[in-house]
Scaffold this motif. Sequence first.
Motif, PDB file in Angstrom:
ATOM      1  N   ARG A 283      -5.595  -6.839  -6.818  1.00 35.68           N
ATOM      2  CA  ARG A 283      -5.676  -5.437  -6.397  1.00 35.68           C
ATOM      3  C   ARG A 283      -7.105  -5.056  -6.014  1.00 35.68           C
ATOM      4  O   ARG A 283      -7.333  -4.342  -5.038  1.00 35.68           O
ATOM      5  CB  ARG A 283      -5.149  -4.526  -7.502  1.00 35.68           C
ATOM      6  CG  ARG A 283      -3.625  -4.526  -7.597  1.00 35.68           C
ATOM      7  CD  ARG A 283      -3.122  -3.449  -8.525  1.00 35.68           C
ATOM      8  NE  ARG A 283      -3.421  -3.752  -9.921  1.00 35.68           N
ATOM      9  CZ  ARG A 283      -3.396  -2.874 -10.908  1.00 35.68           C
ATOM     10  NH1 ARG A 283      -3.123  -1.617 -10.652  1.00 35.68           N
ATOM     11  NH2 ARG A 283      -3.648  -3.231 -12.145  1.00 35.68           N
TER      12      ARG A 283
ATOM     13  N   ALA B 170      -2.750   5.125  -2.090  1.00 41.54           N
ATOM     14  CA  ALA B 170      -3.718   4.034  -2.037  1.00 41.54           C
ATOM     15  C   ALA B 170      -4.486   4.050  -0.720  1.00 41.54           C
ATOM     16  O   ALA B 170      -5.707   3.830  -0.688  1.00 41.54           O
ATOM     17  CB  ALA B 170      -3.013   2.692  -2.227  1.00 41.54           C
TER      18      ALA B 170
ATOM     19  N   PHE C 120       0.832  -1.201   0.000  1.00 45.53           N
ATOM     20  CA  PHE C 120       0.000   0.000   0.000  1.00 45.53           C
ATOM     21  C   PHE C 120       0.867   1.251   0.000  1.00 45.53           C
ATOM     22  O   PHE C 120       1.732   1.424   0.863  1.00 45.53           O
ATOM     23  CB  PHE C 120      -0.920   0.015   1.221  1.00 45.53           C
ATOM     24  CG  PHE C 120      -2.302  -0.495   0.941  1.00 45.53           C
ATOM     25  CD1 PHE C 120      -3.332   0.377   0.658  1.00 45.53           C
ATOM     26  CD2 PHE C 120      -2.564  -1.859   0.930  1.00 45.53           C
ATOM     27  CE1 PHE C 120      -4.616  -0.078   0.395  1.00 45.53           C
ATOM     28  CE2 PHE C 120      -3.834  -2.339   0.671  1.00 45.53           C
ATOM     29  CZ  PHE C 120      -4.870  -1.442   0.397  1.00 45.53           C
TER      30      PHE C 120
ATOM     31  N   LEU D  29      -2.037   1.219  -6.290  1.00 44.89           N
ATOM     32  CA  LEU D  29      -1.304   0.041  -5.839  1.00 44.89           C
ATOM     33  C   LEU D  29      -0.273  -0.350  -6.895  1.00 44.89           C
ATOM     34  O   LEU D  29      -0.519  -0.207  -8.093  1.00 44.89           O
ATOM     35  CB  LEU D  29      -2.259  -1.138  -5.612  1.00 44.89           C
ATOM     36  CG  LEU D  29      -3.188  -1.056  -4.399  1.00 44.89           C
ATOM     37  CD1 LEU D  29      -4.095  -2.280  -4.364  1.00 44.89           C
ATOM     38  CD2 LEU D  29      -2.392  -0.953  -3.110  1.00 44.89           C
TER      39      LEU D  29
END
Length: 306
Positions: A195, A71, A67, A183
């Motif tokens: 994802r 994100a 992360f 990501l």
Amino acid sequence: MDHGLLWVPLTLVAAALQVVRNGAQANLTGKIGTLGATQVRFVFGLPFALLFLVGVLAVADAPLPHFTAAAVGWTVLGAVTQIGGTAMMLFVMHRRAFGVAYTYIKTEPVIVALLGVVLLGDHLPALAWAATGLVTAGVIFASVKPGEYDKLVSEGGMIMAGIVSGALTGLCSIAFRGAMEALPAEGNGGTFVVRALTVLASSLVVQTALLGTYLAVWEREAFIGSLREWRNSLGAGAAGAASSAFWFTAFSLTPASNVRTMSLIELPIVALTSGRLTGRKMAGHEIAGLAVVMGGVALLLYAHAA
């Protein structure tokens, strides 16, 4: 890798599952209140989302994506706005008929398209914009009787609640797509399914923590009520998690506005389901409106297939 129109069947499945989830939550609202029904989608959906993620990671033999700060920010924004959008949607649905509420709420595709351009740079072809407008018009035609269009502006509070619900839901769609794009895409951990499910599970963790804290301090009865109605709550949570898994995967493949416009295919599903349950035949304006919706969906597909 070009996944073409894979987002289309993913959206169709998500829309069908969403109808099930919305119906389950609407039934729970009368029993445990708006807040209690709202938290069911997140608290009871989290275990299923974690199972989906663990299963995909095992099958793909992939690690969790790392992360980034962006994100995390997008995920938290999406989580918070989705709570608000869901609560507002259930409030409108509780006050108005299940189908009528969609007139106000489903202004969402236009909002998503505009936010997508501003926040993510998701520019659409002209035909896709036309399809978005056509589908939105179809929703209005299907939901309002001829000669009663003045009602669209006669209930200011309910109109505002519906539009706010659509705006918040639209913003959460944009935020979740932004989280997936933020990501890293390297290696197996960057596959679109991994994802998508990573962002889904992470957002539900945030939502469960926020709602759990609030309920524990101020609305303990709402949570106790969901436990009392655990069978319905568990069903709503499972349907919500499954629906979101397909939504998120679709978001990872195409601009959110395409997904949300296509999602209005749920209107015919709702109409057919309601007709079978109540025995009521659709009125002429409803049939005409749904035909316009289907025409808009067809135009959207043409815009991306051409």
